[in-house]
Scaffold this motif. Structure first.
Motif, PDB file in Angstrom:
ATOM      1  N   GLY A 168       0.827  -1.216   0.000  1.00  0.00           N
ATOM      2  CA  GLY A 168       0.000   0.000   0.000  1.00  0.00           C
ATOM      3  C   GLY A 168       0.854   1.256   0.000  1.00  0.00           C
ATOM      4  O   GLY A 168       0.597   2.203  -0.707  1.00  0.00           O
ATOM      5  N   TRP A 169       1.883   1.213   0.779  1.00  0.00           N
ATOM      6  CA  TRP A 169       2.793   2.361   0.830  1.00  0.00           C
ATOM      7  C   TRP A 169       3.507   2.544  -0.499  1.00  0.00           C
ATOM      8  O   TRP A 169       3.657   3.631  -0.994  1.00  0.00           O
ATOM      9  CB  TRP A 169       3.820   2.201   1.950  1.00  0.00           C
ATOM     10  CG  TRP A 169       3.265   2.598   3.284  1.00  0.00           C
ATOM     11  CD1 TRP A 169       2.880   1.775   4.284  1.00  0.00           C
ATOM     12  CD2 TRP A 169       3.025   3.917   3.716  1.00  0.00           C
ATOM     13  NE1 TRP A 169       2.399   2.475   5.344  1.00  0.00           N
ATOM     14  CE2 TRP A 169       2.475   3.829   5.018  1.00  0.00           C
ATOM     15  CE3 TRP A 169       3.184   5.175   3.154  1.00  0.00           C
ATOM     16  CZ2 TRP A 169       2.107   4.938   5.760  1.00  0.00           C
ATOM     17  CZ3 TRP A 169       2.827   6.279   3.911  1.00  0.00           C
ATOM     18  CH2 TRP A 169       2.287   6.151   5.190  1.00  0.00           C
ATOM     19  N   SER A 170       3.922   1.446  -1.076  1.00  0.00           N
ATOM     20  CA  SER A 170       4.606   1.564  -2.348  1.00  0.00           C
ATOM     21  C   SER A 170       3.648   2.071  -3.421  1.00  0.00           C
ATOM     22  O   SER A 170       4.027   2.859  -4.266  1.00  0.00           O
ATOM     23  CB  SER A 170       5.255   0.234  -2.755  1.00  0.00           C
ATOM     24  OG  SER A 170       4.262  -0.747  -2.976  1.00  0.00           O
ATOM     25  N   CYS A 171       2.399   1.625  -3.372  1.00  0.00           N
ATOM     26  CA  CYS A 171       1.404   2.115  -4.310  1.00  0.00           C
ATOM     27  C   CYS A 171       1.140   3.582  -4.067  1.00  0.00           C
ATOM     28  O   CYS A 171       1.065   4.368  -4.992  1.00  0.00           O
ATOM     29  CB  CYS A 171       0.106   1.319  -4.199  1.00  0.00           C
ATOM     30  SG  CYS A 171       0.234  -0.345  -4.882  1.00  0.00           S
ATOM     31  N   ARG A 172       1.000   3.910  -2.786  1.00  0.00           N
ATOM     32  CA  ARG A 172       0.780   5.319  -2.452  1.00  0.00           C
ATOM     33  C   ARG A 172       1.994   6.136  -2.825  1.00  0.00           C
ATOM     34  O   ARG A 172       1.875   7.266  -3.258  1.00  0.00           O
ATOM     35  CB  ARG A 172       0.481   5.451  -0.961  1.00  0.00           C
ATOM     36  CG  ARG A 172      -0.871   4.960  -0.599  1.00  0.00           C
ATOM     37  CD  ARG A 172      -1.159   5.197   0.847  1.00  0.00           C
ATOM     38  NE  ARG A 172      -2.363   4.479   1.214  1.00  0.00           N
ATOM     39  CZ  ARG A 172      -2.627   4.053   2.418  1.00  0.00           C
ATOM     40  NH1 ARG A 172      -1.775   4.241   3.394  1.00  0.00           N
ATOM     41  NH2 ARG A 172      -3.736   3.418   2.672  1.00  0.00           N
ATOM     42  N   SER A 173       3.124   5.603  -2.685  1.00  0.00           N
ATOM     43  CA  SER A 173       4.349   6.313  -3.026  1.00  0.00           C
ATOM     44  C   SER A 173       4.382   6.596  -4.526  1.00  0.00           C
ATOM     45  O   SER A 173       4.706   7.687  -4.951  1.00  0.00           O
ATOM     46  CB  SER A 173       5.558   5.490  -2.599  1.00  0.00           C
ATOM     47  OG  SER A 173       6.734   6.123  -2.994  1.00  0.00           O
ATOM     48  N   ARG A 174       4.027   5.605  -5.353  1.00  0.00           N
ATOM     49  CA  ARG A 174       3.970   5.826  -6.801  1.00  0.00           C
ATOM     50  C   ARG A 174       2.881   6.836  -7.146  1.00  0.00           C
ATOM     51  O   ARG A 174       3.084   7.734  -7.961  1.00  0.00           O
ATOM     52  CB  ARG A 174       3.706   4.511  -7.524  1.00  0.00           C
ATOM     53  CG  ARG A 174       4.954   3.707  -7.739  1.00  0.00           C
ATOM     54  CD  ARG A 174       4.687   2.525  -8.644  1.00  0.00           C
ATOM     55  NE  ARG A 174       5.002   1.332  -7.861  1.00  0.00           N
ATOM     56  CZ  ARG A 174       4.322   0.225  -7.834  1.00  0.00           C
ATOM     57  NH1 ARG A 174       3.234   0.107  -8.564  1.00  0.00           N
ATOM     58  NH2 ARG A 174       4.695  -0.782  -7.103  1.00  0.00           N
ATOM     59  N   ALA A 175       1.727   6.685  -6.502  1.00  0.00           N
ATOM     60  CA  ALA A 175       0.635   7.640  -6.732  1.00  0.00           C
ATOM     61  C   ALA A 175       1.038   9.022  -6.239  1.00  0.00           C
ATOM     62  O   ALA A 175       0.742  10.033  -6.888  1.00  0.00           O
ATOM     63  CB  ALA A 175      -0.625   7.175  -6.030  1.00  0.00           C
ATOM     64  N   GLY A 176       1.729   9.043  -5.123  1.00  0.00           N
ATOM     65  CA  GLY A 176       2.197  10.318  -4.587  1.00  0.00           C
ATOM     66  C   GLY A 176       3.205  10.981  -5.515  1.00  0.00           C
ATOM     67  O   GLY A 176       3.170  12.190  -5.741  1.00  0.00           O
ATOM     68  N   LYS A 177       4.095  10.173  -6.080  1.00  0.00           N
ATOM     69  CA  LYS A 177       5.077  10.721  -7.019  1.00  0.00           C
ATOM     70  C   LYS A 177       4.393  11.248  -8.275  1.00  0.00           C
ATOM     71  O   LYS A 177       4.736  12.310  -8.791  1.00  0.00           O
ATOM     72  CB  LYS A 177       6.110   9.656  -7.385  1.00  0.00           C
ATOM     73  CG  LYS A 177       7.095   9.356  -6.296  1.00  0.00           C
ATOM     74  CD  LYS A 177       8.085   8.286  -6.732  1.00  0.00           C
ATOM     75  CE  LYS A 177       9.024   7.929  -5.592  1.00  0.00           C
ATOM     76  NZ  LYS A 177       9.958   6.852  -5.986  1.00  0.00           N
ATOM     77  N   LYS A 178       3.410  10.489  -8.722  1.00  0.00           N
ATOM     78  CA  LYS A 178       2.678  10.902  -9.919  1.00  0.00           C
ATOM     79  C   LYS A 178       1.922  12.203  -9.651  1.00  0.00           C
ATOM     80  O   LYS A 178       1.957  13.143 -10.450  1.00  0.00           O
ATOM     81  CB  LYS A 178       1.711   9.794 -10.343  1.00  0.00           C
ATOM     82  CG  LYS A 178       1.011  10.066 -11.649  1.00  0.00           C
ATOM     83  CD  LYS A 178       0.130   8.891 -12.063  1.00  0.00           C
ATOM     84  CE  LYS A 178      -0.568   9.179 -13.373  1.00  0.00           C
ATOM     85  NZ  LYS A 178      -1.442   8.084 -13.767  1.00  0.00           N
ATOM     86  N   ARG A 179       1.279  12.238  -8.503  1.00  0.00           N
ATOM     87  CA  ARG A 179       0.522  13.448  -8.113  1.00  0.00           C
ATOM     88  C   ARG A 179       1.473  14.624  -7.939  1.00  0.00           C
ATOM     89  O   ARG A 179       1.185  15.737  -8.373  1.00  0.00           O
ATOM     90  CB  ARG A 179      -0.267  13.176  -6.819  1.00  0.00           C
ATOM     91  CG  ARG A 179      -1.059  14.328  -6.313  1.00  0.00           C
ATOM     92  CD  ARG A 179      -2.247  14.614  -7.209  1.00  0.00           C
ATOM     93  NE  ARG A 179      -3.012  15.697  -6.633  1.00  0.00           N
ATOM     94  CZ  ARG A 179      -3.586  16.653  -7.335  1.00  0.00           C
ATOM     95  NH1 ARG A 179      -3.537  16.628  -8.647  1.00  0.00           N
ATOM     96  NH2 ARG A 179      -4.251  17.600  -6.744  1.00  0.00           N
TER      97      ARG A 179
END
Length: 125
Positions: free
Chosen positions: A12-23
């Motif tokens: 979840g963190w890694s997904c959020r991290s990718r989403a966070g980077k994209k955002r």
């Protein structure tokens, strides 16, 4: 099961991290775009301010020219008024001279009394 939970959490963190980077990347692009727009609008504003200052300067110059023309017009109106008065005075003198010449016994004498000099010499211009 305990070990599975942290793994899911890490995913979840890694997904959020990718989403966070994209955002974050999207926001940085948006910030860059907005900065360009602000810069463009600032340039437009400065250009409009220069135009307004130029128009104000032209207006002030026009007012100055109008005031000078009004002063010249006033002087000319005063001169016309003065010359009209002089003209009336000359007409009165000529009428008086003609009446003196027409009346019996005053012909030669009236002709020698005609003086136009003082009326012309008294001009203030």
């Amino acid at each position: 099961m305990e070990t599975a939970w942290p793994e899911v959490k890490l995913r979840g963190w890694s997904c959020r991290s990718r989403a966070g980077k994209k955002r974050s990347s999207q926001l940085e692009k948006e910030v860059a775009t907005l900065s360009e727009k602000i810069h463009h609008l600032d340039d437009m504003l400065k250009s409009q301010q220069r135009k307004v200052r130029h128009m104000i300067e032209q207006l002030q110059n026009s007012k100055s020219v109008i005031q000078k023309k009004q002063a010249e017009l006033q002087e000319l109106q005063e001169l016309v008024s003065y010359l009209e008065d002089e003209n009336l005075e000359m007409h009165d003198r000529i009428e008086h001279l003609i009446e003196a010449q027409v009346s019996p016994g005053g012909g030669a004498r009236a002709r020698s009394n005609l003086t136009l000099g003082p009326a012309v010499e008294s001009s203030p211009f």
